[in-house]
Design a protein around this motif. Structure first.
Motif, PDB file in Angstrom:
ATOM      1  N   TYR A   1      -7.054  16.465  -0.032  1.00  0.00           N
ATOM      2  CA  TYR A   1      -7.440  16.038  -1.376  1.00  0.00           C
ATOM      3  C   TYR A   1      -6.918  14.655  -1.731  1.00  0.00           C
ATOM      4  O   TYR A   1      -7.349  14.064  -2.724  1.00  0.00           O
ATOM      5  N   GLN A   2      -6.009  14.107  -0.928  1.00  0.00           N
ATOM      6  CA  GLN A   2      -5.513  12.751  -1.210  1.00  0.00           C
ATOM      7  C   GLN A   2      -6.624  11.709  -1.150  1.00  0.00           C
ATOM      8  O   GLN A   2      -6.491  10.617  -1.709  1.00  0.00           O
ATOM      9  N   ARG A   3      -7.739  12.049  -0.494  1.00  0.00           N
ATOM     10  CA  ARG A   3      -8.871  11.110  -0.464  1.00  0.00           C
ATOM     11  C   ARG A   3      -9.373  10.810  -1.874  1.00  0.00           C
ATOM     12  O   ARG A   3      -9.947   9.738  -2.125  1.00  0.00           O
ATOM     13  N   LEU A   4      -9.162  11.746  -2.805  1.00  0.00           N
ATOM     14  CA  LEU A   4      -9.594  11.554  -4.187  1.00  0.00           C
ATOM     15  C   LEU A   4      -8.637  10.667  -4.963  1.00  0.00           C
ATOM     16  O   LEU A   4      -9.014  10.070  -5.972  1.00  0.00           O
ATOM     17  N   ASN A   5      -7.392  10.574  -4.499  1.00  0.00           N
ATOM     18  CA  ASN A   5      -6.385   9.762  -5.190  1.00  0.00           C
ATOM     19  C   ASN A   5      -6.376   8.312  -4.718  1.00  0.00           C
ATOM     20  O   ASN A   5      -6.029   7.400  -5.487  1.00  0.00           O
ATOM     21  N   LEU A   6      -6.736   8.078  -3.457  1.00  0.00           N
ATOM     22  CA  LEU A   6      -6.616   6.735  -2.889  1.00  0.00           C
ATOM     23  C   LEU A   6      -7.428   5.674  -3.631  1.00  0.00           C
ATOM     24  O   LEU A   6      -6.925   4.571  -3.845  1.00  0.00           O
ATOM     25  N   PRO A   7      -8.682   5.939  -4.033  1.00  0.00           N
ATOM     26  CA  PRO A   7      -9.423   4.888  -4.756  1.00  0.00           C
ATOM     27  C   PRO A   7      -8.690   4.413  -6.009  1.00  0.00           C
ATOM     28  O   PRO A   7      -8.609   3.195  -6.271  1.00  0.00           O
ATOM     29  N   GLY A   8      -8.136   5.333  -6.796  1.00  0.00           N
ATOM     30  CA  GLY A   8      -7.433   4.932  -8.003  1.00  0.00           C
ATOM     31  C   GLY A   8      -6.187   4.127  -7.701  1.00  0.00           C
ATOM     32  O   GLY A   8      -5.888   3.127  -8.374  1.00  0.00           O
ATOM     33  N   VAL A   9      -5.436   4.540  -6.686  1.00  0.00           N
ATOM     34  CA  VAL A   9      -4.227   3.803  -6.290  1.00  0.00           C
ATOM     35  C   VAL A   9      -4.582   2.388  -5.868  1.00  0.00           C
ATOM     36  O   VAL A   9      -3.948   1.409  -6.300  1.00  0.00           O
ATOM     37  N   LEU A  10      -5.603   2.234  -5.037  1.00  0.00           N
ATOM     38  CA  LEU A  10      -5.989   0.910  -4.547  1.00  0.00           C
ATOM     39  C   LEU A  10      -6.497   0.020  -5.682  1.00  0.00           C
ATOM     40  O   LEU A  10      -6.210  -1.187  -5.717  1.00  0.00           O
ATOM     41  N   ALA A  11      -7.225   0.611  -6.629  1.00  0.00           N
ATOM     42  CA  ALA A  11      -7.739  -0.186  -7.752  1.00  0.00           C
ATOM     43  C   ALA A  11      -6.607  -0.647  -8.668  1.00  0.00           C
ATOM     44  O   ALA A  11      -6.643  -1.770  -9.195  1.00  0.00           O
ATOM     45  N   VAL A  12      -5.596   0.189  -8.861  1.00  0.00           N
ATOM     46  CA  VAL A  12      -4.445  -0.228  -9.666  1.00  0.00           C
ATOM     47  C   VAL A  12      -3.690  -1.353  -8.966  1.00  0.00           C
ATOM     48  O   VAL A  12      -3.257  -2.327  -9.614  1.00  0.00           O
ATOM     49  N   LEU A  13      -3.544  -1.259  -7.657  1.00  0.00           N
ATOM     50  CA  LEU A  13      -2.887  -2.340  -6.912  1.00  0.00           C
ATOM     51  C   LEU A  13      -3.661  -3.647  -7.069  1.00  0.00           C
ATOM     52  O   LEU A  13      -3.056  -4.721  -7.210  1.00  0.00           O
ATOM     53  N   ASP A  14      -4.984  -3.571  -7.063  1.00  0.00           N
ATOM     54  CA  ASP A  14      -5.801  -4.773  -7.302  1.00  0.00           C
ATOM     55  C   ASP A  14      -5.473  -5.387  -8.660  1.00  0.00           C
ATOM     56  O   ASP A  14      -5.323  -6.614  -8.794  1.00  0.00           O
ATOM     57  N   GLU A  15      -5.380  -4.521  -9.673  1.00  0.00           N
ATOM     58  CA  GLU A  15      -5.102  -5.026 -11.027  1.00  0.00           C
ATOM     59  C   GLU A  15      -3.716  -5.648 -11.101  1.00  0.00           C
ATOM     60  O   GLU A  15      -3.528  -6.693 -11.742  1.00  0.00           O
ATOM     61  N   LEU A  16      -2.744  -5.052 -10.443  1.00  0.00           N
ATOM     62  CA  LEU A  16      -1.396  -5.628 -10.441  1.00  0.00           C
ATOM     63  C   LEU A  16      -1.383  -6.980  -9.732  1.00  0.00           C
ATOM     64  O   LEU A  16      -0.675  -7.906 -10.156  1.00  0.00           O
ATOM     65  N   ARG A  17      -2.171  -7.106  -8.670  1.00  0.00           N
ATOM     66  CA  ARG A  17      -2.296  -8.429  -8.016  1.00  0.00           C
ATOM     67  C   ARG A  17      -2.854  -9.450  -8.992  1.00  0.00           C
ATOM     68  O   ARG A  17      -2.389 -10.594  -9.042  1.00  0.00           O
ATOM     69  N   ARG A  18      -3.860  -9.053  -9.767  1.00  0.00           N
ATOM     70  CA  ARG A  18      -4.454  -9.977 -10.731  1.00  0.00           C
ATOM     71  C   ARG A  18      -3.428 -10.422 -11.770  1.00  0.00           C
ATOM     72  O   ARG A  18      -3.552 -11.502 -12.350  1.00  0.00           O
ATOM     73  N   GLN A  19      -2.408  -9.576 -11.991  1.00  0.00           N
ATOM     74  CA  GLN A  19      -1.383  -9.906 -12.965  1.00  0.00           C
ATOM     75  C   GLN A  19      -0.149 -10.539 -12.323  1.00  0.00           C
ATOM     76  O   GLN A  19       0.892 -10.655 -12.966  1.00  0.00           O
ATOM     77  N   GLY A  20      -0.286 -10.938 -11.060  1.00  0.00           N
ATOM     78  CA  GLY A  20       0.763 -11.744 -10.457  1.00  0.00           C
ATOM     79  C   GLY A  20       1.656 -11.063  -9.446  1.00  0.00           C
ATOM     80  O   GLY A  20       2.543 -11.709  -8.872  1.00  0.00           O
ATOM     81  N   PHE A  21       1.467  -9.781  -9.184  1.00  0.00           N
ATOM     82  CA  PHE A  21       2.288  -9.103  -8.189  1.00  0.00           C
ATOM     83  C   PHE A  21       1.809  -9.452  -6.778  1.00  0.00           C
ATOM     84  O   PHE A  21       0.602  -9.483  -6.520  1.00  0.00           O
ATOM     85  N   GLU A  22       2.755  -9.698  -5.896  1.00  0.00           N
ATOM     86  CA  GLU A  22       2.422  -9.975  -4.501  1.00  0.00           C
ATOM     87  C   GLU A  22       2.489  -8.664  -3.722  1.00  0.00           C
ATOM     88  O   GLU A  22       3.567  -8.111  -3.489  1.00  0.00           O
ATOM     89  N   LEU A  23       1.321  -8.192  -3.329  1.00  0.00           N
ATOM     90  CA  LEU A  23       1.208  -6.903  -2.648  1.00  0.00           C
ATOM     91  C   LEU A  23       0.390  -7.078  -1.368  1.00  0.00           C
ATOM     92  O   LEU A  23      -0.796  -6.760  -1.318  1.00  0.00           O
ATOM     93  N   PRO A  24       1.009  -7.606  -0.324  1.00  0.00           N
ATOM     94  CA  PRO A  24       0.273  -7.897   0.912  1.00  0.00           C
ATOM     95  C   PRO A  24      -0.180  -6.622   1.618  1.00  0.00           C
ATOM     96  O   PRO A  24       0.313  -5.516   1.363  1.00  0.00           O
ATOM     97  N   GLU A  25      -1.112  -6.804   2.532  1.00  0.00           N
ATOM     98  CA  GLU A  25      -1.673  -5.690   3.283  1.00  0.00           C
ATOM     99  C   GLU A  25      -0.582  -4.877   3.975  1.00  0.00           C
ATOM    100  O   GLU A  25      -0.631  -3.641   4.003  1.00  0.00           O
ATOM    101  N   ALA A  26       0.407  -5.548   4.534  1.00  0.00           N
ATOM    102  CA  ALA A  26       1.475  -4.844   5.248  1.00  0.00           C
ATOM    103  C   ALA A  26       2.229  -3.902   4.319  1.00  0.00           C
ATOM    104  O   ALA A  26       2.637  -2.799   4.720  1.00  0.00           O
ATOM    105  N   ALA A  27       2.427  -4.307   3.060  1.00  0.00           N
ATOM    106  CA  ALA A  27       3.122  -3.453   2.100  1.00  0.00           C
ATOM    107  C   ALA A  27       2.277  -2.235   1.739  1.00  0.00           C
ATOM    108  O   ALA A  27       2.808  -1.129   1.568  1.00  0.00           O
ATOM    109  N   VAL A  28       0.972  -2.439   1.616  1.00  0.00           N
ATOM    110  CA  VAL A  28       0.081  -1.314   1.322  1.00  0.00           C
ATOM    111  C   VAL A  28       0.132  -0.300   2.462  1.00  0.00           C
ATOM    112  O   VAL A  28       0.284   0.909   2.250  1.00  0.00           O
ATOM    113  N   ARG A  29       0.016  -0.786   3.679  1.00  0.00           N
ATOM    114  CA  ARG A  29       0.050   0.110   4.843  1.00  0.00           C
ATOM    115  C   ARG A  29       1.375   0.876   4.917  1.00  0.00           C
ATOM    116  O   ARG A  29       1.400   2.092   5.130  1.00  0.00           O
ATOM    117  N   ARG A  30       2.478   0.162   4.742  1.00  0.00           N
ATOM    118  CA  ARG A  30       3.777   0.814   4.852  1.00  0.00           C
ATOM    119  C   ARG A  30       3.982   1.816   3.716  1.00  0.00           C
ATOM    120  O   ARG A  30       4.490   2.923   3.922  1.00  0.00           O
TER     121      ARG A  30
END
Length: 436
Positions: free
Chosen positions: A265-294
């Motif tokens: 069921y985590q497949r249902l949670n991942l889209p929301g998590v990734l979209a929030v990370l996008d929004e945080l990037r837009r607000q200045g957070f540095e969230l590189p691909e390596a950090a997402v993977r880890r």
């Protein structure tokens, strides 16, 4: 006071909804605001993400915190309920609240509590906000306790709000229809603050659209942007990892990622998590691909999350999961149905304010059942649960304490069987303490 005396005071003087039900619930934000004012409005001194929803809000909160930690930020995380220890509710970079801090904090504010008479949960939120402010976190991920609109956490103004999904739970408090429940969850959407909804559900979509329009907030249904497709590898129970192919706007995104949580069921949670990370990037957070993977891969190590499709034994495979409402349990049962086994053993407990008959109607008839009663006042007596189960056509018996039911199931199971433990967060909590 000692730590034990402090916990006793909190539990006895400030009833906990998770333990006693409605007697521990106070509706409204007046007490939360009064505590905040006395403490100098700590919620205004740190940035935050606010997470609501019926299912998935805990996992999503931990995943967001894990990625932020992996990116090098100092991250506060507030979730509820706890499984074993009160201090699990409040974490700083994955580390639980120090017991000494709790003792000193309660001693300092005890007079205020006796004046305001807050609920247990209102006190927990005040503690978390004050702690995060004092620790000067870069950002805190705050999980709603119940509903959203009138939840004690809802005095923050976050950078972004996330709502995971809507299904039936706590109807006596939140409403009898999905739109009514969605309206309560939508109460975390603040004026001008972007909001993300993980899952598009046609029957409640308009509720979020109307609320976002009313508040002048940008709204994104994350599954319109992101899709997560699970890749079956056949070794998930051994590795503790499952793999997903992610797509963004229909195109491959990040390639194959590994997730340190095994619930399908985590497949249902991942889209929301990734979209929030996008929004945080837009607000200045540095969230590189390596950090997402880890963060996705090491979420349990980074944040201490437990109880989501947790494997506590092999040969026989023993799995526990906190999914307990209709939608959450359905997803757990789907995953159980994909396992290969000779025989299925189900250790089940429940609380007395849930629709237990509906839960029992969902459970597989071919399984052997071991009914139990968690050690909390709110638990449904095991003999009552066994009687209701028999009427629903489930074969089994009451074993009383959780530990006795688990022991009986494990003793009966052969190496190629499966033992599942669930029905209530509090059953899983006792098992986690027994086998961790």
């Amino acid at each position: 006071m000692t730590y034990a005396e402090t916990l006793a005071y909190l539990y006895q003087q400030l009833p906990m909804f998770q333990r006693v039900g409605m007697a521990g619930f106070k509706k409204g934000l007046d007490n939360a605001l009064a505590l905040s004012a006395a403490m100098g409005q700590p919620e205004r001194r740190f940035r935050s993400v606010h997470v609501a929803g019926t299912n998935g809000k805990g996992s999503s909160s931990h995943l967001l915190a894990a990625v932020l930690q992996a990116a090098g930020y100092k991250v506060g995380l507030y979730t509820s309920p706890h499984l074993r220890e009160f201090t699990e509710r409040i974490r700083l970079n994955g580390q639980e609240l120090p017991p000494d801090y709790l003792v000193d904090w309660v001693t300092r504010w005890r007079g205020l509590f006796e004046q305001v008479q807050p609920s247990f949960f209102e006190m927990c939120v005040a503690l978390a906000y004050d702690y995060f402010a004092r620790m000067e976190v870069d950002i805190a991920v705050i999980e709603v306790g119940l509903g959203g609109r009138l939840d004690s956490t809802n005095i923050i103004t976050p950078l972004v709000s996330l709502i995971t999904n809507i299904s039936y739970d706590h109807q006596a408090l939140l409403g009898d229809t999905l739109p009514q429940i969605a309206s309560e969850k939508a109460g975390i959407i603040k004026p001008g603050v972007p909001a993300v909804v993980s899952l598009t559900q046609p029957e409640v979509q308009h509720v979020f659209e109307d609320k976002a329009r009313q508040e002048g907030s940008a709204l994104l249904f994350a599954d319109d942007l992101y899709q997560a497709e699970r890749i079956a590898q056949g070794q998930e129970e051994e590795t503790g990892l499952q793999a997903f192919e992610l797509r963004r706007n229909g195109k491959p995104y990040l390639g194959t990622v590994e997730l340190g949580l095994l619930g399908h069921y985590q497949r249902l949670n991942l889209p929301g998590v990734l979209a929030v990370l996008d929004e945080l990037r837009r607000q200045g957070f540095e969230l590189p691909e390596a950090a997402v993977r880890r963060g996705l891969r090491e979420v349990t190590q980074l944040t201490g999350l437990r109880g989501r499709w947790s494997i506590i034994g092999r040969r026989p495979l023993v799995v526990c999961d906190t999914g307990h409402n209709e939608a959450g349990l359905r997803l757990v049962l789907e995953q159980l149905g994909r396992l290969r086994y000779r025989r299925l053993h189900m250790v089940i407990g429940a609380v007395n304010d849930k629709d237990v008959a509906k839960m029992l109607a969902m459970l597989p008839r071919e399984a052997s059942y071991y009914f139990c009663q968690a050690a909390i006042p709110r638990a449904l007596p095991g003999d009552e649960l066994a009687t209701m189960a028999a009427a629903a056509g489930l074969l089994g018996q009451n074993f009383g304490p959780v530990a006795a039911a688990v022991a009986a199931a494990r003793q009966s199971a052969l190496p190629d069987d499966v033992v599942f433990i669930g029905g209530s967060t509090f059953v899983v909590a006792e098992v986690d303490e027994l086998y961790s």
